[in-house]
Design an enzyme around this catalytic site. Structure first.
Site, mmCIF file in Angstrom:
data_model
loop_
_atom_site.group_PDB
_atom_site.id
_atom_site.type_symbol
_atom_site.label_atom_id
_atom_site.label_comp_id
_atom_site.label_asym_id
_atom_site.label_seq_id
_atom_site.Cartn_x
_atom_site.Cartn_y
_atom_site.Cartn_z
ATOM 1 N N ARG A 59 -33.080 67.896 14.967
ATOM 2 C CA ARG A 59 -33.728 67.550 13.694
ATOM 3 C C ARG A 59 -32.805 66.682 12.840
ATOM 4 O O ARG A 59 -33.262 65.918 11.996
ATOM 5 C CB ARG A 59 -34.158 68.807 12.919
ATOM 6 C CG ARG A 59 -34.740 68.497 11.532
ATOM 7 C CD ARG A 59 -35.772 69.521 11.077
ATOM 8 N NE ARG A 59 -35.261 70.887 11.122
ATOM 9 C CZ ARG A 59 -34.449 71.426 10.200
ATOM 10 N NH1 ARG A 59 -34.077 70.741 9.159
ATOM 11 N NH2 ARG A 59 -34.035 72.670 10.340
ATOM 12 N N TYR A 112 -52.020 50.245 2.843
ATOM 13 C CA TYR A 112 -52.581 51.099 3.901
ATOM 14 C C TYR A 112 -53.296 52.300 3.263
ATOM 15 O O TYR A 112 -52.722 52.988 2.408
ATOM 16 C CB TYR A 112 -51.429 51.556 4.807
ATOM 17 C CG TYR A 112 -51.860 52.477 5.909
ATOM 18 C CD1 TYR A 112 -52.667 52.021 6.941
ATOM 19 C CD2 TYR A 112 -51.449 53.795 5.927
ATOM 20 C CE1 TYR A 112 -53.065 52.874 7.956
ATOM 21 C CE2 TYR A 112 -51.838 54.657 6.943
ATOM 22 C CZ TYR A 112 -52.653 54.184 7.949
ATOM 23 O OH TYR A 112 -53.034 55.021 8.956
ATOM 24 N N ASP A 183 -43.899 48.002 3.393
ATOM 25 C CA ASP A 183 -44.473 48.312 4.701
ATOM 26 C C ASP A 183 -44.567 46.994 5.473
ATOM 27 O O ASP A 183 -45.335 46.109 5.109
ATOM 28 C CB ASP A 183 -45.851 48.948 4.495
ATOM 29 C CG ASP A 183 -46.518 49.391 5.794
ATOM 30 O OD1 ASP A 183 -46.240 48.776 6.851
ATOM 31 O OD2 ASP A 183 -47.336 50.330 5.747
ATOM 32 N N LYS A 208 -47.580 50.980 15.841
ATOM 33 C CA LYS A 208 -48.292 49.715 15.991
ATOM 34 C C LYS A 208 -47.495 48.797 16.921
ATOM 35 O O LYS A 208 -47.345 49.128 18.083
ATOM 36 C CB LYS A 208 -48.560 49.119 14.605
ATOM 37 C CG LYS A 208 -49.151 50.134 13.604
ATOM 38 C CD LYS A 208 -50.545 50.612 14.004
ATOM 39 C CE LYS A 208 -50.999 51.876 13.294
ATOM 40 N NZ LYS A 208 -50.976 51.848 11.833
HETATM 41 C C1 LIG Z 1 -50.950 52.866 10.791
HETATM 42 C C2 LIG Z 1 -50.279 52.389 9.568
HETATM 43 C C3 LIG Z 1 -49.459 53.222 8.815
HETATM 44 C C4 LIG Z 1 -49.289 54.696 9.131
HETATM 45 O O1 LIG Z 1 -48.613 54.889 10.304
HETATM 46 P P1 LIG Z 1 -48.817 56.196 11.238
HETATM 47 O O2 LIG Z 1 -47.827 55.942 12.323
HETATM 48 O O3 LIG Z 1 -50.234 56.182 11.685
HETATM 49 O O4 LIG Z 1 -48.504 57.380 10.408
HETATM 50 C C5 LIG Z 1 -48.803 52.681 7.731
HETATM 51 N N1 LIG Z 1 -48.964 51.405 7.383
HETATM 52 C C6 LIG Z 1 -49.771 50.568 8.058
HETATM 53 C C7 LIG Z 1 -49.907 49.164 7.612
HETATM 54 C C8 LIG Z 1 -50.454 51.042 9.167
HETATM 55 O O5 LIG Z 1 -51.283 50.221 9.831
#
Ligand SMILES: *Cc1c(COP(=O)(O)O)cnc(C)c1O
Length: 389
Positions: A59, A112, A183, A208
């Site tokens: 962890r 998001y 992000d 992604k």
């Molecule tokens: C999918 C996504 C997230 C969240 O990510 P997870 O791995 O699903 O928790 C955050 N920001 C964007 C732009 C996303 O497409």
């Protein structure tokens, strides 16, 4: 790094060079273990005193996870990075390390949807207020920033694909002494390195493009030692959303081909976006690479974009006639995906950012995968004709 350098070449070199692995293995082994034993009392005691850094418990620190974190830090130009069990774990742990009850968070519009829901539900209940601004309106951003605890960005934004001038926004935030987090999942570290544009912390949903094979859910934050250190000590150990060694290993594998995949996603998505833009049943295409030049610091575009149909298309019929494009959320893998905004509008209870942000129900989001642009266009074009009213 030379700004004029080819972004694919830059990233390719970084993901190729990793240092030595045990047994001279070309792929790093997985440290699939929850704990690490100490050879002596002295070593254990020195580690607990903080005089020695070595894995104790997964962890906290795991060599495979660390390997992934170091690759991300190199790609983004960060001093340190921290892996998480999901993009949302990275986002929530990072944001919650910088806000306290009574604080104000400034956030660009069209982030998001689950980040938006985090701010509107959990953070609101903890006494943190979020103010939303149009990231393209620098005067509005400048008015909102004074006294804010954190400025949260995403660029290009979700669904609306607003490509923001990240460098200008970061400069503005610095002027007001506000920490920034962005992000960067859409562009990936191949096409945008926000730390070099003056942003303080960079977040990714590694589910992604970084993973790239639709087989792992993960997240990461990178930035300076001090700011990543704050996340590491404030929320990371206690919220406990750590990245697993096996998932880190899958992400390391994904990173090897990230530059090559991004180049292919970019070319195929641009091809399809241009065909859609010329189609009489398409009202608008929201793709940062069409028309205007990209904002400074964004050196390429990815496979995710949106478009709006005219009133002359039955969207459920269109969705059902697609064969190569699959109906599904998420994106960033080899496969092409489609999400009609209608289903988001029809979504059950809870804050609904599609409606709140005025995203049109005639909008469709595409992720253009690696099946080949001509075959994908044939699939789309055929489905549009079949759905003509
Ligand atoms: C999918 C996504 C997230 C969240 O990510 P997870 O791995 O699903 O928790 C955050 N920001 C964007 C732009 C996303 O497409």
């Amino acid at each position: 790094m030379n700004e004029d350098a080819d972004p694919i070449a830059r990233a390719s070199l970084i993901v190729a060079h990793d240092g030595a692995n045990a047994y001279d293995a070309v792929v790093p082994p997985i440290a699939q273990t929850s704990l690490f034993t100490f050879p002596s009392y002295e070593e254990m005691n020195e580690t607990y005193k903080g005089n020695r850094v070595r894995p104790t418990y997964t962890r906290g620190l795991n060599p495979t996870v660390r390997h992934f974190e170091e690759m991300i830090a190199r790609l983004e130009g960060g001093e340190d990075a921290l892996g998480f069990a999901s993009g949302m774990a990275a986002i929530s742990s990072t944001v919650m390390s910088f806000v306290r009850p009574g604080d104000r968070l400034v956030c660009v519009r069209h982030v998001y949807p689950d980040a938006y829901r985090l701010f509107e539900t959990l953070l609101k209940s903890y006494g943190v207020e979020t103010v939303y601004v149009d990231g393209r309106d620098e005067a509005a951003v400048a008015r909102a920033l004074p006294g804010a605890a954190l400025f949260y960005l995403e660029s290009p934004t979700s669904w609306s694909m607003d490509a923001l001038d990240v460098a200008s926004l970061a400069t503005l935030a610095r002027k007001h002494g506000v920490v920034t987090a962005i992000d960067n999942s859409w562009a990936s570290p191949v096409f945008q390195q926000p730390l070099s544009l003056g942003v303080d912390l960079v977040l990714h949903s590694a589910s992604k493009y970084i993973g790239g094979h639709s087989d792992v859910v993960a997240g990461v934050v990178t930035g300076s030692k001090a700011l990543v250190g704050r996340v590491r000590s404030t929320t990371y150990p206690y919220l406990g959303g750590k990245l697993s060694p096996f998932d880190a290993w899958l992400l390391i594998r994904g990173l090897r081909t990230l530059p090559a995949r991004m180049k292919a996603h970019e070319a195929a998505a641009l091809h399809i976006a241009r065909r859609l833009a010329a189609h009489p049943l398409v009202e608008a295409v929201l793709h940062p690479g069409l028309g205007n030049t990209l904002p400074p610091g964004l050196s390429g575009t990815s496979g995710l974009f949106s478009f709006t149909f005219t009133e002359d298309v039955d969207i459920p019929t269109f969705a059902d006639r697609l064969r190569l494009f699959k109906l599904g959320v998420s994106w960033g893998g080899h496969e092409s995906l489609v999400v009609p905004a209608l289903v988001v509008h029809n979504q059950a209870a809870g804050p609904n950012s599609a409606v709140d942000f005025g995203i049109s129900p005639r909008m469709v989001r595409l992720h253009v995968g690696l099946e080949g642009a001509e075959a994908l266009w044939a699939d789309l074009g055929g489905a549009i004709e079949a759905a003509r009213i």
